[in-house]
Design an enzyme around this catalytic site. Sequence first.
Site, mmCIF file in Angstrom:
data_model
loop_
_atom_site.group_PDB
_atom_site.id
_atom_site.type_symbol
_atom_site.label_atom_id
_atom_site.label_comp_id
_atom_site.label_asym_id
_atom_site.label_seq_id
_atom_site.Cartn_x
_atom_site.Cartn_y
_atom_site.Cartn_z
ATOM 1 N N LYS A 11 39.177 35.724 39.847
ATOM 2 C CA LYS A 11 40.498 35.944 39.057
ATOM 3 C C LYS A 11 41.525 35.065 39.841
ATOM 4 O O LYS A 11 41.779 34.746 41.034
ATOM 5 C CB LYS A 11 40.710 37.277 39.272
ATOM 6 C CG LYS A 11 41.182 38.233 40.380
ATOM 7 C CD LYS A 11 42.313 37.977 41.001
ATOM 8 C CE LYS A 11 42.388 38.515 42.512
ATOM 9 N NZ LYS A 11 43.745 38.198 43.165
ATOM 10 N N ASP A 141 40.785 45.489 43.540
ATOM 11 C CA ASP A 141 40.367 44.260 42.382
ATOM 12 C C ASP A 141 38.903 44.824 41.845
ATOM 13 O O ASP A 141 38.849 43.839 41.004
ATOM 14 C CB ASP A 141 40.330 42.818 43.149
ATOM 15 C CG ASP A 141 41.947 42.486 43.617
ATOM 16 O OD1 ASP A 141 42.811 43.205 43.103
ATOM 17 O OD2 ASP A 141 41.844 41.582 44.378
#
Length: 303
Positions: A11, A141
Amino acid sequence: MQSVTVRAPGKVNLQLAVGGAREDGYHELVTVFHAVSLHDDVTVRDAPAGSGISVEVVGRWADKVPTDMTNLAAKAVAALARMAEIDGSARIRIDKGIPVAGGMAGGSADAAAALVAADRLWSLGLTKEDLDDVAASLGSDVPFALHGGTAMGTGRGEVITPILAVGEYHWVFALADEGLSTPAVYGAFDRLSAGRFLVDPAASQRLLQALRRGDAPGVGAAMTNDLQSAAISLRPGIERLISLGEEYEALGSIVSGSGPTCAFLVADEDAALDMCSVLEASGECSGVVRASGPAHGARIIEG
Ligand code: C5P
């Protein structure tokens, strides 16, 4: 079933707004996560009862990844086995396509992939909520790596809310030889913001509107990362890379998460190739990769 393979994405944070440190040491944040087409493939295989969990890592960045129980995929499998009250012996193989310790959440992707793989391998049938809970316990995350796409993260990043985003985005990532430790970057953020009043982190309406329109130049212009100065204070070369993006074709240039990877949003494939040449010729980074986003969250590709 003997083995299951799951693919999970890296990401970039299109926005990373960081508040003050909380009592638990984490920082309250508001972030816009965007999954990109750099993947890790994680295979979880049955192993004889009592043999424990083993980890093998292959791929471009394999030598930088631990193969003991500090590996986040191993922790994920162990956490799931504890939750299901089963033996949980397994062999894990990670094929790394996500740069390591670069601020792209590669370890979190491995944890998310391992959770989905072990859930299927052991036919646990966990709900999305159960998986989200274990994911959050493994790292801030990890829930986003399950989710993928473009989404808002709040709390310490683990509370995921979908947002409306359209269009495909083209990225170039400039890699560094040596990673940065996330706690060290947050520590530098605390030092740099000491004595200053920190406003509560909030989502950028400008960014959300650009995403809603599929407006890549608008997204590029609205990207911000509150950890950027902290990462630059630890790795000054990052600043030169960011200014290369600003000088050339990039619609936006930003440090990815806690760095040191720098992310450049570009208009199309041609611009991506140009940006790659500029970065490679600069001698300021150890490698360059291209990707597009948004990408899917962790999903089964075999088994
Ligand atoms: O949650 P995760 O294990 O990925 O976090 C790694 C480290 O990053 C934490 O130990 C903490 O030092 C820092 N962190 C933080 N605030 C957040 C997320 C991470 O301070 N919201």
